[in-house]
Design a protein around this motif. Structure first.
Motif, PDB file in Angstrom:
ATOM      1  N   LEU A 107      -8.986  -8.586  -6.590  1.00 48.54           N
ATOM      2  CA  LEU A 107      -8.822  -7.163  -6.335  1.00 48.54           C
ATOM      3  C   LEU A 107      -7.622  -6.917  -5.437  1.00 48.54           C
ATOM      4  CD1 LEU A 107      -9.943  -4.228  -6.501  1.00 48.54           C
ATOM      5  CD2 LEU A 107     -11.344  -4.795  -4.495  1.00 48.54           C
ATOM      6  N   GLY A 108      -6.797  -5.962  -5.824  1.00 45.63           N
ATOM      7  CA  GLY A 108      -5.687  -5.510  -4.995  1.00 45.63           C
ATOM      8  C   GLY A 108      -5.970  -4.103  -4.512  1.00 45.63           C
ATOM      9  N   LEU A 109      -5.612  -3.820  -3.261  1.00 43.62           N
ATOM     10  CA  LEU A 109      -5.834  -2.503  -2.680  1.00 43.62           C
ATOM     11  C   LEU A 109      -4.517  -1.950  -2.154  1.00 43.62           C
ATOM     12  CD1 LEU A 109      -9.074  -3.306  -0.625  1.00 43.62           C
ATOM     13  CD2 LEU A 109      -8.932  -2.220  -2.887  1.00 43.62           C
ATOM     14  N   SER A 146      -6.020 -11.085   1.978  1.00 43.69           N
ATOM     15  CA  SER A 146      -4.622 -11.387   2.300  1.00 43.69           C
ATOM     16  C   SER A 146      -3.847 -10.080   2.380  1.00 43.69           C
ATOM     17  CB  SER A 146      -3.992 -12.263   1.215  1.00 43.69           C
ATOM     18  OG  SER A 146      -4.675 -13.480   1.111  1.00 43.69           O
ATOM     19  N   HIS A 147      -2.804 -10.071   3.180  1.00 46.52           N
ATOM     20  CA  HIS A 147      -1.931  -8.891   3.270  1.00 46.52           C
ATOM     21  C   HIS A 147      -0.585  -9.288   2.662  1.00 46.52           C
ATOM     22  CE1 HIS A 147      -0.601  -5.245   5.896  1.00 46.52           C
ATOM     23  NE2 HIS A 147      -0.318  -5.091   4.624  1.00 46.52           N
ATOM     24  N   ILE A 148      -0.258  -8.654   1.560  1.00 49.46           N
ATOM     25  CA  ILE A 148       0.990  -8.917   0.849  1.00 49.46           C
ATOM     26  C   ILE A 148       1.952  -7.774   1.164  1.00 49.46           C
ATOM     27  CG2 ILE A 148       2.074  -9.378  -1.384  1.00 49.46           C
ATOM     28  CD1 ILE A 148      -0.154 -11.390  -0.651  1.00 49.46           C
ATOM     29  N   THR A 149       3.089  -8.094   1.776  1.00 52.31           N
ATOM     30  CA  THR A 149       4.048  -7.064   2.148  1.00 52.31           C
ATOM     31  C   THR A 149       5.404  -7.316   1.498  1.00 52.31           C
ATOM     32  OG1 THR A 149       4.741  -8.267   4.136  1.00 52.31           O
ATOM     33  CG2 THR A 149       2.929  -6.685   4.390  1.00 52.31           C
ATOM     34  N   PHE A 150       6.137  -6.232   1.345  1.00 53.30           N
ATOM     35  CA  PHE A 150       7.477  -6.301   0.776  1.00 53.30           C
ATOM     36  C   PHE A 150       8.415  -5.507   1.678  1.00 53.30           C
ATOM     37  CE2 PHE A 150       4.511  -6.795  -2.703  1.00 53.30           C
ATOM     38  CZ  PHE A 150       5.009  -7.910  -3.351  1.00 53.30           C
ATOM     39  N   GLU A 151       9.593  -6.051   1.930  1.00 52.41           N
ATOM     40  CA  GLU A 151      10.568  -5.381   2.765  1.00 52.41           C
ATOM     41  C   GLU A 151      11.577  -4.647   1.887  1.00 52.41           C
ATOM     42  OE1 GLU A 151      13.487  -6.285   6.562  1.00 52.41           O
ATOM     43  OE2 GLU A 151      12.201  -7.878   5.782  1.00 52.41           O
ATOM     44  N   ILE A 201      -4.301  -6.818   0.132  1.00 51.20           N
ATOM     45  CA  ILE A 201      -3.838  -5.483   0.494  1.00 51.20           C
ATOM     46  C   ILE A 201      -2.319  -5.506   0.346  1.00 51.20           C
ATOM     47  CG2 ILE A 201      -3.636  -3.779   2.342  1.00 51.20           C
ATOM     48  CD1 ILE A 201      -6.220  -5.017   3.531  1.00 51.20           C
ATOM     49  N   PHE A 202      -1.771  -4.567  -0.414  1.00 58.18           N
ATOM     50  CA  PHE A 202      -0.330  -4.508  -0.667  1.00 58.18           C
ATOM     51  C   PHE A 202       0.272  -3.342   0.097  1.00 58.18           C
ATOM     52  CE2 PHE A 202      -2.033  -6.931  -4.103  1.00 58.18           C
ATOM     53  CZ  PHE A 202      -1.024  -7.815  -4.464  1.00 58.18           C
ATOM     54  N   SER A 203       1.416  -3.600   0.751  1.00 59.01           N
ATOM     55  CA  SER A 203       2.068  -2.524   1.498  1.00 59.01           C
ATOM     56  C   SER A 203       3.515  -2.865   1.808  1.00 59.01           C
ATOM     57  CB  SER A 203       1.320  -2.260   2.808  1.00 59.01           C
ATOM     58  OG  SER A 203       1.514  -3.327   3.713  1.00 59.01           O
ATOM     59  N   ASP A 204       4.198  -1.873   2.343  1.00 59.79           N
ATOM     60  CA  ASP A 204       5.520  -2.052   2.923  1.00 59.79           C
ATOM     61  C   ASP A 204       5.345  -2.921   4.175  1.00 59.79           C
ATOM     62  OD1 ASP A 204       7.558  -0.983   5.096  1.00 59.79           O
ATOM     63  OD2 ASP A 204       8.415  -0.491   3.140  1.00 59.79           O
ATOM     64  N   VAL A 205       6.345  -3.675   4.541  1.00 59.08           N
ATOM     65  CA  VAL A 205       6.260  -4.576   5.687  1.00 59.08           C
ATOM     66  C   VAL A 205       5.977  -3.818   6.992  1.00 59.08           C
ATOM     67  CG1 VAL A 205       8.730  -4.660   6.238  1.00 59.08           C
ATOM     68  CG2 VAL A 205       7.305  -6.667   6.666  1.00 59.08           C
ATOM     69  N   ASN A 206       6.347  -2.540   7.060  1.00 59.21           N
ATOM     70  CA  ASN A 206       6.143  -1.752   8.279  1.00 59.21           C
ATOM     71  C   ASN A 206       4.756  -1.139   8.398  1.00 59.21           C
ATOM     72  OD1 ASN A 206       8.795  -2.186   9.230  1.00 59.21           O
ATOM     73  ND2 ASN A 206       9.536  -0.620   7.812  1.00 59.21           N
TER      74      ASN A 206
END
Length: 180
Positions: free
Chosen positions: A7-9, A119-124, A103-108
């Motif tokens: 599952l991705g949130l 897990s927290h997956i972030t993208f810059e 959990i997917f989000s912006d790095v900020n």
């Protein structure tokens, strides 16, 4: 399909939606069996900035965006906080330790979760994902710069859909009243 996560949130305001949001959803879709996206439908009001109507964005989601989401993505439009909805989902499934969640989000973005299966997956921006923000998109609308605005919308939208989105979000022209 052998995905990294069950599952991705994703929680987002997305006022307005742009290719950075679309990138995040597609990444989650590619890495997860299912993805829940929680979207705010409240108005975005900031002093000195263009107000984006939650009702207008809800219409845009329903008319143009939801039908173009990957098959494993579910979008929930809410008048409450999308972050709160994300945390409520985590509480709902916190005892399902075998379920791998991301959990997917912006790095900020500051989304905290200490569950061992999350897990927290972030993208810059501009390094791993498109370099665009809602603030810049709102500036395009404010300055009536449709050409720049449309360049940061997903490619699956056609010209008329992009024009409809822009026209819906831009402020009404000033009305001048003559007094005789």
């Amino acid at each position: 399909m052998n995905n990294l996560f069950d599952l991705g949130l994703i929680a987002m305001s997305a006022k307005p939606y742009h290719i950075g949001h679309d990138f995040l959803i597609k990444q989650a879709s590619n890495m997860c069996s299912y993805v829940n996206v929680y979207v705010s439908t409240t108005d975005r009001k900031r002093k000195g900035e263009l107000t984006i109507s939650g009702a207008d964005m809800k219409l845009i989601w329903e008319e143009f965006l939801i039908n173009n989401m990957p098959d494993n993505v579910s979008v929930e439009l809410n008048s409450s906080s999308p972050i709160k909805k994300l945390y409520n989902k985590l509480l709902e499934i916190e005892n399902e330790k075998e379920t791998k969640i991301a959990i997917f989000s912006d790095v900020n973005d500051k989304i905290k979760c200490d569950l061992s299966n999350v897990s927290h997956i972030t993208f810059e921006r501009d390094i791993e994902s498109p370099n665009i923000s809602g603030k810049i998109m709102r500036q395009f609308i404010t300055s009536n710069d449709f050409d720049s605005f449309k360049n940061y919308l997903p490619q699956y939208l056609d010209q008329s859909q992009k024009e409809s989105m822009f026209n819906l979000l831009k402020p009404n022209s000033l009305q001048f009243i003559q007094v005789f």
